[in-house]
Design a protein around this motif. Sequence first.
Motif, PDB file in Angstrom:
ATOM      1  N   MET A   1       0.848  -1.202   0.000  1.00  0.00           N
ATOM      2  CA  MET A   1       0.000   0.000   0.000  1.00  0.00           C
ATOM      3  C   MET A   1       0.880   1.248   0.000  1.00  0.00           C
ATOM      4  N   GLU A   2       0.502   2.182  -0.831  1.00  0.00           N
ATOM      5  CA  GLU A   2       1.251   3.437  -0.904  1.00  0.00           C
ATOM      6  C   GLU A   2       1.143   4.183   0.427  1.00  0.00           C
ATOM      7  N   LYS A   3       2.288   4.711   0.889  1.00  0.00           N
ATOM      8  CA  LYS A   3       2.262   5.481   2.141  1.00  0.00           C
ATOM      9  C   LYS A   3       1.460   6.777   1.930  1.00  0.00           C
ATOM     10  N   ARG A   4       0.664   7.112   2.905  1.00  0.00           N
ATOM     11  CA  ARG A   4      -0.143   8.330   2.779  1.00  0.00           C
ATOM     12  C   ARG A   4       0.726   9.574   2.663  1.00  0.00           C
ATOM     13  N   LYS A   5       0.408  10.408   1.695  1.00  0.00           N
ATOM     14  CA  LYS A   5       1.120  11.672   1.568  1.00  0.00           C
ATOM     15  C   LYS A   5       0.659  12.623   2.681  1.00  0.00           C
ATOM     16  N   ILE A   6       1.535  13.564   2.988  1.00  0.00           N
ATOM     17  CA  ILE A   6       1.243  14.518   4.063  1.00  0.00           C
ATOM     18  C   ILE A   6       0.925  15.898   3.489  1.00  0.00           C
ATOM     19  N   ILE A   7      -0.193  16.454   3.917  1.00  0.00           N
ATOM     20  CA  ILE A   7      -0.569  17.809   3.501  1.00  0.00           C
ATOM     21  C   ILE A   7      -0.501  18.734   4.715  1.00  0.00           C
ATOM     22  N   ALA A   8       0.292  19.777   4.605  1.00  0.00           N
ATOM     23  CA  ALA A   8       0.381  20.788   5.664  1.00  0.00           C
ATOM     24  C   ALA A   8      -0.480  21.981   5.258  1.00  0.00           C
TER      25      ALA A   8
ATOM     26  N   TYR B   1      -5.260  11.511   2.789  1.00  0.00           N
ATOM     27  CA  TYR B   1      -3.961  12.085   3.161  1.00  0.00           C
ATOM     28  C   TYR B   1      -3.852  12.243   4.676  1.00  0.00           C
ATOM     29  N   ASN B   2      -2.607  12.355   5.145  1.00  0.00           N
ATOM     30  CA  ASN B   2      -2.387  12.782   6.522  1.00  0.00           C
ATOM     31  C   ASN B   2      -2.340  14.305   6.519  1.00  0.00           C
ATOM     32  N   VAL B   3      -3.293  14.910   7.163  1.00  0.00           N
ATOM     33  CA  VAL B   3      -3.407  16.367   7.157  1.00  0.00           C
ATOM     34  C   VAL B   3      -2.849  16.932   8.464  1.00  0.00           C
ATOM     35  N   PHE B   4      -1.945  17.884   8.355  1.00  0.00           N
ATOM     36  CA  PHE B   4      -1.411  18.599   9.512  1.00  0.00           C
ATOM     37  C   PHE B   4      -1.749  20.083   9.375  1.00  0.00           C
TER      38      PHE B   4
ATOM     39  N   ASN C   1      -1.979  16.282  15.119  1.00  0.00           N
ATOM     40  CA  ASN C   1      -1.776  16.837  13.776  1.00  0.00           C
ATOM     41  C   ASN C   1      -1.789  18.363  13.749  1.00  0.00           C
ATOM     42  N   ILE C   2      -1.538  18.974  14.898  1.00  0.00           N
ATOM     43  CA  ILE C   2      -1.477  20.437  14.965  1.00  0.00           C
ATOM     44  C   ILE C   2      -0.044  20.867  15.262  1.00  0.00           C
ATOM     45  N   VAL C   3       0.446  21.834  14.501  1.00  0.00           N
ATOM     46  CA  VAL C   3       1.797  22.362  14.702  1.00  0.00           C
ATOM     47  C   VAL C   3       1.726  23.885  14.771  1.00  0.00           C
ATOM     48  N   PHE C   4       2.196  24.437  15.874  1.00  0.00           N
ATOM     49  CA  PHE C   4       2.353  25.889  15.988  1.00  0.00           C
ATOM     50  C   PHE C   4       3.856  26.163  15.947  1.00  0.00           C
ATOM     51  N   CYS C   5       4.277  26.940  14.968  1.00  0.00           N
ATOM     52  CA  CYS C   5       5.716  27.138  14.809  1.00  0.00           C
ATOM     53  C   CYS C   5       6.015  28.584  14.448  1.00  0.00           C
ATOM     54  N   GLY C   6       7.285  28.830  14.103  1.00  0.00           N
ATOM     55  CA  GLY C   6       7.674  30.142  13.625  1.00  0.00           C
ATOM     56  C   GLY C   6       8.054  29.983  12.160  1.00  0.00           C
ATOM     57  N   ASP C   7       9.298  29.667  11.937  1.00  0.00           N
ATOM     58  CA  ASP C   7       9.832  29.388  10.602  1.00  0.00           C
ATOM     59  C   ASP C   7       9.339  28.007  10.140  1.00  0.00           C
ATOM     60  N   LYS C   8       8.641  27.964   9.004  1.00  0.00           N
ATOM     61  CA  LYS C   8       8.060  26.692   8.540  1.00  0.00           C
ATOM     62  C   LYS C   8       9.043  25.814   7.765  1.00  0.00           C
ATOM     63  N   SER C   9      10.304  26.277   7.637  1.00  0.00           N
ATOM     64  CA  SER C   9      11.273  25.487   6.863  1.00  0.00           C
ATOM     65  C   SER C   9      11.560  24.142   7.521  1.00  0.00           C
ATOM     66  N   ILE C  10      11.204  23.982   8.779  1.00  0.00           N
ATOM     67  CA  ILE C  10      11.473  22.725   9.484  1.00  0.00           C
ATOM     68  C   ILE C  10      10.373  21.682   9.224  1.00  0.00           C
ATOM     69  N   ILE C  11       9.344  22.062   8.473  1.00  0.00           N
ATOM     70  CA  ILE C  11       8.213  21.155   8.229  1.00  0.00           C
ATOM     71  C   ILE C  11       8.477  20.259   7.016  1.00  0.00           C
ATOM     72  N   ASP C  12       8.288  18.964   7.243  1.00  0.00           N
ATOM     73  CA  ASP C  12       8.503  17.972   6.192  1.00  0.00           C
ATOM     74  C   ASP C  12       7.134  17.435   5.749  1.00  0.00           C
ATOM     75  N   ALA C  13       6.679  17.858   4.582  1.00  0.00           N
ATOM     76  CA  ALA C  13       5.377  17.403   4.095  1.00  0.00           C
ATOM     77  C   ALA C  13       5.430  17.310   2.573  1.00  0.00           C
ATOM     78  N   ASP C  14       4.393  16.733   1.979  1.00  0.00           N
ATOM     79  CA  ASP C  14       4.356  16.604   0.519  1.00  0.00           C
ATOM     80  C   ASP C  14       3.689  17.810  -0.132  1.00  0.00           C
ATOM     81  N   TYR C  15       2.737  18.407   0.576  1.00  0.00           N
ATOM     82  CA  TYR C  15       2.061  19.605   0.088  1.00  0.00           C
ATOM     83  C   TYR C  15       2.025  20.652   1.197  1.00  0.00           C
ATOM     84  N   LEU C  16       2.142  21.915   0.799  1.00  0.00           N
ATOM     85  CA  LEU C  16       1.915  23.005   1.758  1.00  0.00           C
ATOM     86  C   LEU C  16       0.937  23.986   1.125  1.00  0.00           C
ATOM     87  N   ILE C  17      -0.184  24.203   1.798  1.00  0.00           N
ATOM     88  CA  ILE C  17      -1.178  25.171   1.330  1.00  0.00           C
ATOM     89  C   ILE C  17      -1.062  26.385   2.240  1.00  0.00           C
ATOM     90  N   ASP C  18      -0.636  27.504   1.672  1.00  0.00           N
ATOM     91  CA  ASP C  18      -0.289  28.681   2.480  1.00  0.00           C
ATOM     92  C   ASP C  18      -0.501  29.921   1.616  1.00  0.00           C
TER      93      ASP C  18
END
Lengths: 186, 186
Positions: free
Chosen positions: B1-8, B84-87, B117-134
Amino acid sequence: MEKRKIIAIDMDGVLADTDQHFLTWYERDYGVRMPYESLLGKPEYEAFPVEGAIRKMVFTPGFFRTLPVMDGAVEAVKSLMQDYNVFIVSAAMEFPNSLNEKYDWLAQHFPFISWKNIVFCGDKSIIDADYLIDDHCKNLDNFKGKPLMFHSAHNVNQNHHQRVKTWAEVLTAIKEHHHGIIEKID
Amino acid sequence: MEKRKIIAIDMDGVLADTDQHFLTWYERDYGVRMPYESLLGKPEYEAFPVEGAIRKMVFTPGFFRTLPVMDGAVEAVKSLMQDYNVFIVSAAMEFPNSLNEKYDWLAQHFPFISWKNIVFCGDKSIIDADYLIDDHCKNLDNFKGKPLMFHSAHNVNQNHHQRVKTWAEVLTAIKEHHHGIIEKID
C-alpha cells in the motif's frame, strides 16, 4: 559554505528536568519523598504509587512554567547555536494548557532563542531536522536524521538509540557524528 | 500500500478568512468600511489607512478566536483526510497570545483534527510534508514538497507559485498533481 545543520531539541526531560519536578510536586502533594531510583524503567504515568498523580500534575496550571532547567542545558544550547540552527520542538499539543507556560518558560530561561525557532506540535514525524535530541523513543523511532536519546528515568531500559546522559555528552556526540560525516565525504 | 502523503495547511488566510476579519474589525474600531479591493496587492500591515491598525488587532485578545472560517474549508479538509495525513501548521509563535485562541478555534471548527496533527511554529522550513497550502510566499518559497499558494488580497501580484483561489480549487489541484506523479511512476 556548508549549509548549517538543523538540531531539534525536545523540552520535557531534555531542556527541563521533568523527573525532579515530578518528585518535588509529588512530595508537596502527597507528603512522600520518592527516591529517584523508584522511577527507573517505568512509564512516567505509572511511576508513582498514587494512580493519576502525574496526569493531575501536568494538567495543573503552573506545572510547566516552574520546571527546573536541566543541568548544563543553557550553556550547551548556546554553544550549539554557534554552529547549528537549533529548533525547540515540544509535543505541547497534548497539554494545551501548557502552550503559554512553555512559551514563557523558554522566554525566561532561553531568551536567546527566537520565536522563529520554536515548534509546539503533537506527532513529531512532520519535523525535518538533522538531529533530534529527545527522551522518548516514540519520537526518535521515526526520525529521519540522527536520533540522540536523552537519558531519563523512564527510558533506562531502551537501548536501540544512542544514549546521551548529560548535555556535555550531547555536545560530544554531535561533534563526533558530524566529524564522522565530514570524514566520509572527504 | 502506498504510504499516505502529508498535507500541511496554514490557518490564517487559508482555514480562516483573515481578510474579512480585518475589514470587520477595522470598521468596528475606526468607523470606516474599507472595500475588499483596497487590500489588493498590499502587505497586510500596510493595507489600512490607520497606521498600526493591523498590528493592534492581532495583539488584541479574541482576534484569532473569532476569525470566520474560510468558505468550504471544513468540508475540503474532511475530504482530504480520507486520503492524506493532514497537519495544520500555523506560524502562531509570532503572536504568542494566539496560541490558546488558535487551539480553541480549531477545536470548535475542526474538531475532527487530532492534537497530534497540529503544529504551531515560527519558521516553517522545518516542516517535512508533501504539500503546503499557504498564502505567504515566505513560507512556500523554501518548501521542499509541492507548494500551493492560497489566494489572498496581499498575494495577488505574486505569481511564482501555483495559485488556488478556493478550497474547491485546492482539491482539484492536489488530485491533478497526485495523478501526475502516479502517471510518471507508471
